[in-house]
Design a protein around this motif. Structure first.
Motif, PDB file in Angstrom:
ATOM      1  N   VAL A   1     -24.496 -13.322  51.281  1.00 12.06           N
ATOM      2  CA  VAL A   1     -24.248 -14.906  50.828  1.00 12.06           C
ATOM      3  C   VAL A   1     -23.308 -14.905  51.082  1.00 12.06           C
ATOM      4  CG1 VAL A   1     -24.310 -16.756  49.459  1.00 12.06           C
ATOM      5  CG2 VAL A   1     -26.266 -15.093  49.562  1.00 12.06           C
ATOM      6  N   ALA A   2     -22.625 -16.949  52.235  1.00  9.00           N
ATOM      7  CA  ALA A   2     -21.095 -16.587  52.328  1.00  9.00           C
ATOM      8  C   ALA A   2     -20.955 -18.178  51.974  1.00  9.00           C
ATOM      9  CB  ALA A   2     -20.784 -17.687  53.552  1.00  9.00           C
ATOM     10  N   THR A   3     -19.561 -17.788  50.713  1.00 10.27           N
ATOM     11  CA  THR A   3     -19.118 -18.777  50.392  1.00 10.27           C
ATOM     12  C   THR A   3     -17.659 -18.923  50.894  1.00 10.27           C
ATOM     13  OG1 THR A   3     -18.171 -17.896  48.833  1.00 10.27           O
ATOM     14  CG2 THR A   3     -20.158 -18.158  48.302  1.00 10.27           C
ATOM     15  N   PRO A   4     -16.934 -20.418  50.259  1.00 12.30           N
ATOM     16  CA  PRO A   4     -15.728 -20.219  51.215  1.00 12.30           C
ATOM     17  C   PRO A   4     -14.229 -19.284  50.526  1.00 12.30           C
ATOM     18  CG  PRO A   4     -16.460 -22.538  50.320  1.00 12.30           C
ATOM     19  CD  PRO A   4     -17.406 -20.823  50.136  1.00 12.30           C
ATOM     20  N   LEU A   5     -13.568 -19.416  51.436  1.00  8.16           N
ATOM     21  CA  LEU A   5     -13.058 -17.880  50.835  1.00  8.16           C
ATOM     22  C   LEU A   5     -12.250 -18.240  50.142  1.00  8.16           C
ATOM     23  CD1 LEU A   5     -10.991 -16.733  54.500  1.00  8.16           C
ATOM     24  CD2 LEU A   5     -12.620 -15.380  53.470  1.00  8.16           C
TER      25      LEU A   5
ATOM     26  N   GLN B   1     -28.896 -18.339  47.776  1.00 11.32           N
ATOM     27  CA  GLN B   1     -29.444 -16.698  48.932  1.00 11.32           C
ATOM     28  C   GLN B   1     -29.820 -17.197  50.444  1.00 11.32           C
ATOM     29  OE1 GLN B   1     -32.271 -14.706  47.929  1.00 11.32           O
ATOM     30  NE2 GLN B   1     -32.137 -12.708  50.107  1.00 11.32           N
ATOM     31  N   ASP B   2     -30.393 -18.617  50.871  1.00 14.82           N
ATOM     32  CA  ASP B   2     -30.804 -19.379  51.784  1.00 14.82           C
ATOM     33  C   ASP B   2     -29.589 -20.143  52.366  1.00 14.82           C
ATOM     34  OD1 ASP B   2     -30.864 -21.361  50.478  1.00 14.82           O
ATOM     35  OD2 ASP B   2     -32.711 -22.233  50.740  1.00 14.82           O
ATOM     36  N   GLY B   3     -28.794 -20.295  52.002  1.00 10.25           N
ATOM     37  CA  GLY B   3     -27.466 -21.227  52.474  1.00 10.25           C
ATOM     38  C   GLY B   3     -27.238 -22.101  51.769  1.00 10.25           C
ATOM     39  N   SER B   4     -28.008 -23.070  50.882  1.00  5.64           N
ATOM     40  CA  SER B   4     -28.323 -24.705  50.623  1.00  5.64           C
ATOM     41  C   SER B   4     -27.073 -24.090  49.171  1.00  5.64           C
ATOM     42  CB  SER B   4     -29.554 -24.888  50.421  1.00  5.64           C
ATOM     43  OG  SER B   4     -29.688 -23.689  49.287  1.00  5.64           O
ATOM     44  N   SER B   5     -26.802 -25.386  49.009  1.00  7.73           N
ATOM     45  CA  SER B   5     -25.388 -25.650  48.527  1.00  7.73           C
ATOM     46  C   SER B   5     -25.972 -26.259  46.826  1.00  7.73           C
ATOM     47  CB  SER B   5     -24.056 -26.073  48.522  1.00  7.73           C
ATOM     48  OG  SER B   5     -23.346 -25.637  47.817  1.00  7.73           O
ATOM     49  N   ILE B   6     -25.514 -26.607  45.548  1.00 10.79           N
ATOM     50  CA  ILE B   6     -25.992 -27.005  44.661  1.00 10.79           C
ATOM     51  C   ILE B   6     -24.016 -27.005  43.679  1.00 10.79           C
ATOM     52  CG2 ILE B   6     -27.103 -27.255  42.631  1.00 10.79           C
ATOM     53  CD1 ILE B   6     -28.962 -25.334  43.251  1.00 10.79           C
TER      54      ILE B   6
ATOM     55  N   ALA C   1     -13.398 -19.696  47.296  1.00 13.88           N
ATOM     56  CA  ALA C   1     -14.702 -19.323  45.848  1.00 13.88           C
ATOM     57  C   ALA C   1     -13.339 -18.338  44.831  1.00 13.88           C
ATOM     58  CB  ALA C   1     -15.631 -19.268  46.286  1.00 13.88           C
ATOM     59  N   ASN C   2     -13.458 -19.281  43.939  1.00 15.09           N
ATOM     60  CA  ASN C   2     -13.237 -18.320  42.792  1.00 15.09           C
ATOM     61  C   ASN C   2     -13.819 -18.240  41.658  1.00 15.09           C
ATOM     62  OD1 ASN C   2     -10.948 -18.580  43.027  1.00 15.09           O
ATOM     63  ND2 ASN C   2      -9.846 -20.529  42.645  1.00 15.09           N
ATOM     64  N   GLU C   3     -14.132 -16.625  41.060  1.00 14.15           N
ATOM     65  CA  GLU C   3     -14.216 -16.141  39.851  1.00 14.15           C
ATOM     66  C   GLU C   3     -16.151 -16.498  39.736  1.00 14.15           C
ATOM     67  OE1 GLU C   3     -12.960 -16.905  35.664  1.00 14.15           O
ATOM     68  OE2 GLU C   3     -11.587 -17.445  36.408  1.00 14.15           O
ATOM     69  N   PRO C   4     -16.397 -15.693  41.525  1.00 15.06           N
ATOM     70  CA  PRO C   4     -17.778 -14.950  41.912  1.00 15.06           C
ATOM     71  C   PRO C   4     -18.016 -14.682  40.723  1.00 15.06           C
ATOM     72  CG  PRO C   4     -16.920 -13.967  43.211  1.00 15.06           C
ATOM     73  CD  PRO C   4     -15.952 -15.311  42.491  1.00 15.06           C
ATOM     74  N   ALA C   5     -20.361 -15.481  40.184  1.00 12.78           N
ATOM     75  CA  ALA C   5     -21.279 -14.819  39.488  1.00 12.78           C
ATOM     76  C   ALA C   5     -22.475 -14.300  40.258  1.00 12.78           C
ATOM     77  CB  ALA C   5     -20.816 -15.265  38.549  1.00 12.78           C
ATOM     78  N   VAL C   6     -22.975 -13.333  40.374  1.00 14.96           N
ATOM     79  CA  VAL C   6     -23.882 -13.190  41.738  1.00 14.96           C
ATOM     80  C   VAL C   6     -25.098 -12.710  40.347  1.00 14.96           C
ATOM     81  CG1 VAL C   6     -25.088 -12.274  43.472  1.00 14.96           C
ATOM     82  CG2 VAL C   6     -22.730 -12.386  43.092  1.00 14.96           C
ATOM     83  N   SER C   7     -26.099 -14.246  40.915  1.00 12.00           N
ATOM     84  CA  SER C   7     -27.667 -13.774  39.891  1.00 12.00           C
ATOM     85  C   SER C   7     -28.737 -12.246  40.513  1.00 12.00           C
ATOM     86  CB  SER C   7     -27.615 -14.807  40.044  1.00 12.00           C
ATOM     87  OG  SER C   7     -28.860 -15.271  41.539  1.00 12.00           O
ATOM     88  N   LYS C   8     -29.658 -12.385  39.991  1.00 11.97           N
ATOM     89  CA  LYS C   8     -30.468 -10.805  40.612  1.00 11.97           C
ATOM     90  C   LYS C   8     -30.864 -11.530  41.933  1.00 11.97           C
ATOM     91  CE  LYS C   8     -34.631  -9.020  39.080  1.00 11.97           C
ATOM     92  NZ  LYS C   8     -35.826  -8.553  38.105  1.00 11.97           N
ATOM     93  N   ASN C   9     -30.791 -13.221  42.275  1.00  9.25           N
ATOM     94  CA  ASN C   9     -31.646 -13.804  43.704  1.00  9.25           C
ATOM     95  C   ASN C   9     -30.652 -13.604  45.012  1.00  9.25           C
ATOM     96  OD1 ASN C   9     -33.911 -13.629  41.302  1.00  9.25           O
ATOM     97  ND2 ASN C   9     -33.509 -15.986  41.119  1.00  9.25           N
ATOM     98  N   SER C  10     -29.438 -12.867  44.293  1.00  9.03           N
ATOM     99  CA  SER C  10     -27.864 -12.955  44.418  1.00  9.03           C
ATOM    100  C   SER C  10     -28.040 -14.663  45.333  1.00  9.03           C
ATOM    101  CB  SER C  10     -28.990 -12.576  46.528  1.00  9.03           C
ATOM    102  OG  SER C  10     -29.046 -10.682  46.196  1.00  9.03           O
ATOM    103  N   ASP C  11     -27.934 -15.401  44.298  1.00  9.89           N
ATOM    104  CA  ASP C  11     -27.303 -17.226  44.698  1.00  9.89           C
ATOM    105  C   ASP C  11     -26.076 -17.082  43.259  1.00  9.89           C
ATOM    106  OD1 ASP C  11     -29.528 -18.427  45.031  1.00  9.89           O
ATOM    107  OD2 ASP C  11     -29.982 -18.228  43.358  1.00  9.89           O
TER     108      ASP C  11
END
Length: 723
Positions: A137-141, A167-172, A143-153
């Motif tokens: 899963v890609a985020t901007p460089l 995980q599918d690349g969409s953003s909220i 991105a601060n303090e990432p938290a990853v869910s069991k589903n890789s969101d």
């Protein structure tokens, strides 16, 4: 005869060439240069009797397992990983400098880690056996303090707002606050007191995200000047001082499916502390420790995650001094009705087994052992492993406690510091051990046969290179005559007991820090050894109020910081003056932060005892310090005016006789420069000479190569005015 003389001279030259003192640069770099042999970032492989660790050059992940008599094998390499990442993500560029050692086990074959590409940061699942990227899963460089869910969101911070990359690349966009005074999802809440180290929590199945929402719009702006710009720039921070208006924090829950947010109803008053945030395993409720601003009353509550409503208060803790929650609860695997709670309310931080009804099932404490780190459950989930502090704070040992009976077994025994980990099935212990005589010893212990397999038995890394001064641990008695205190003395190089030596006392003295430990180098810094090599007796004492001795060891300092701490330090001075090799007229003190407060306090309270001092980043008056830490120990200035007055050093400047160097980081957001500036002004008004030095581009600690400059300055100051 001539040949014999030449040979003897050659031998002497050889010894001198290869056995010497630290350089001033090595006071900063020496901990890497002279590190004992080790297995870097070692851990057990999930569900296997195998350990993994990173190679010395950080280029490989290595493995040892019991089926091959613990021989070393290469499990993965940086070049191989880079190649496979590039193949899986062809539009990205990867330049891995080392193997990502901060990985987590997902299964016994799959690890997860984050890695920076040229364009984005990637959160990767990688199969070590098949050598393939399962998904990323890609985020901007940025991105601060990432938290990853069991589903890789991945939930991450963009300035003061939260975004989720699916995980599918969409953003909220979870939050959209334009006011920078509203901070969402950050771990920098309540100034990271109360065990807070993150600001977002996924529930177990990854359907809801809980997060802090900090409103600090009501807190005054505090100026921190950046001098690097062509015209100096004012960078305002929020710094709520003791007794003043503080931030207001709530906990929010975002539903990934409905994209609705609910505020947890933690109630009034708004100035309270929310900590110990823990999801129930079913994801339907959430637990929060709600601590009042006075920090003497904790309510541990359960809330409905769907509505935010309070379900119940499980239990409460009250204290005449303070309650300081530090740990989230831990649910017993496969039993969502029971959890483990840690508290020092009975004197020592220990574990307690509770039901979710709030009933205490079992006290899991053992004697006066302090739980330092919870390590995990046994394979049958009937017992837990933990590292415990013993031997009056000096040692760390491995323990196992049975949940049902509370029966506790100490699994390591040699006096010293054990950094231990247990295999998934409990058959083996990976024990990394050191003490003042042992640089590092790593072995596999079979818990059933008691067989020991030594993997590393490190040699003294200073042998033939550095003349390390003699180190001695000592035990003194506190000023009240009741409590044993740990001390450490470093003897000068080429020690001669008939000589008189100057003394540098290195002091901290505050909570959550311990200077003296039964480990390699006894907890002393390389600068301490450097100063001993320069001809000083270097002494440290952990006074009452220091870490690793239990709550009552600290309670005596409530509402009167500095009083008992100084009294104990004076017992150290008495000990030093009793030694024939100590020059009582040449005693100096050095400390940073709380240690800077202690240094300045000692010099201005007992001016006849000390000749020189260096105070780094010192608290001068606790009314200039922040709410969360300051009010825990001192209450507010309004509630405790006498205590604040006694602890303040502004009125004591007139007592100063010693040569004092005050050092401060010009961008210090922890102990703001206002402290030292006001003290300098007080010294000027009192007609007292004092030396002041700023590090323009540093915050609370001076780091990097500038730290070498700082240590050179401190050493020169002692050499000039004490030696």
């Amino acid at each position: 005869m001539r040949k014999i003389i030449i040979s003897a001279f050659a031998l002497f030259f050889h010894l001198v060439s290869f056995s010497q003192n630290f350089t001033i640069e090595e006071t900063v770099t020496g901990s890497r240069k002279y590190a004992p042999e080790n297995l870097l970032f070692s851990q057990w492989k999930k569900n296997e009797n195998a350990i993994v660790y990173v190679s010395k050059d950080f280029q490989s992940l290595l493995e040892r397992n019991d089926s091959d008599n613990w021989k070393e094998h290469t499990l993965a390499s940086t070049s191989e990983l880079s190649k496979n990442l590039q193949a899986a993500i062809p539009n990205e560029t990867f330049e891995l400098r080392f193997f990502p050692y901060n990985f987590n086990w997902e299964t016994k074959e799959v690890i997860s880690f984050d890695v920076d590409g040229k364009s984005n940061k990637y959160f990767v699942h990688y199969n070590l056996k098949n050598k393939k990227v399962i998904h990323s899963v890609a985020t901007p460089l940025t991105a601060n303090e990432p938290a990853v869910s069991k589903n890789s969101d991945v939930a991450w911070l963009e300035d003061n707002n939260i975004k989720i990359t699916r995980q599918d690349g969409s953003s909220i966009s979870v939050t959209n606050d334009s006011n920078k005074g509203i901070v969402n999802g950050s771990s920098y809440v309540h100034r990271q007191e109360f065990g807070i180290h993150k600001g977002m929590w996924w529930n177990e199945n990854g359907t809801k995200l809980a997060y802090y929402r900090k409103d600090e719009t009501m807190v005054g702006d505090y100026p921190i000047i950046n001098w690097n710009e062509r015209e100096a720039v004012n960078n305002n921070i929020k710094y709520p001082m003791a007794g003043m208006k503080s931030e207001e924090v709530t906990l929010q829950v975002f539903d990934l499916k409905t994209q609705n947010t609910v505020q947890i109803q933690t109630g009034e008053p708004k100035e309270q502390y929310l900590t110990m945030v823990s999801w129930h395993p079913n994801g339907k409720s959430i637990f929060i420790g709600v601590l009042n601003r006075e920090q003497n009353h904790l309510r541990f509550n359960q809330y409905n995650a769907q509505t935010g409503a309070l379900i119940k208060t499980l239990f409460e803790e009250k204290s005449l001094t303070w309650v300081e929650p530090q740990h989230t609860i831990i649910f017993v695997p496969n039993d969502p009705e029971q959890f483990i709670y840690q508290t020092d309310n009975n004197g020592y931080n220990q574990m307690y087994l509770y039901s979710i009804s709030g009933k205490l099932i079992k006290d899991l404490g053992f004697k006066d052992v302090i739980v330092q780190e919870f390590l995990g459950f046994s394979s049958d989930n009937k017992s837990v492993y933990y590292t415990g502090i013993t031997n009056q704070g000096l040692d760390r040992q491995l323990f196992n406690v049975v949940l049902k009976s509370g029966k506790t077994t100490q699994l390591t025994s040699d006096s010293g510091t054990h950094l231990a980990a247990v295999s998934s099935d409990g058959k083996y212990i990976l024990d990394t051990f050191s003490n003042t005589e042992t640089p590092n010893k790593i072995e596999i212990l079979n818990t059933k046969t008691k067989k020991e397999t030594v993997l590393v038995n490190a040699q003294n890394p200073f042998t033939g290179k550095i003349d390390l001064p003699k180190t001695e641990l000592v035990t003194l008695t506190s000023a009240d005559g009741k409590t044993p205190l740990n001390g450490r003395i470093l003897y000068p190089a080429n020690f001669d007991p008939t000589r008189k030596y100057p003394v540098m006392i290195y002091v901290y003295g505050g909570s959550h820090a311990q200077l003296i430990k039964n480990k390699w180098l006894a907890g002393a810094a390389f600068f301490d050894y450097y100063m001993a090599q320069q001809g000083y007796v270097v002494f440290s004492l952990d006074n009452r109020g220091s870490e690793a001795r239990g709550k009552h060891f600290c309670d005596v300092n409530h509402r009167q910081l500095g009083i008992n701490e100084m009294a104990d330090q004076l017992k150290g001075v008495e000990f030093l003056k009793s030694k024939t090799f100590v020059d009582s007229d040449r005693i100096g003190v050095f400390g940073w932060s709380f240690g800077g407060f202690m240094t300045t306090s000692l010099l201005t309270t007992y001016p006849e005892l000390f000749k020189t001092g260096v105070a780094g980043g010192p608290v001068i008056d606790w009314k200039y310090y922040e709410v969360m830490y300051g009010e825990r120990y001192m209450d507010t200035p309004q509630e405790n005016p006498e205590g604040y007055e006694k602890a303040s050093l502004l009125n004591k400047a007139t007592n100063l006789k010693a040569r004092l160097l005050v050092i401060h980081g010009a961008q210090d957001p922890v102990v703001v420069q206002q402290n030292s500036m006001n003290f300098i002004e007080a010294c000027i008004k009192a007609g007292k000479q004092v030396d002041y030095f700023l590090y323009p581009n540093h915050e609370h600690n001076v780091r990097g190569t500038d730290r070498i400059h700082m240590y050179a300055k401190i050493a020169d100051y002692f050499n000039t005015f004490l030696k």
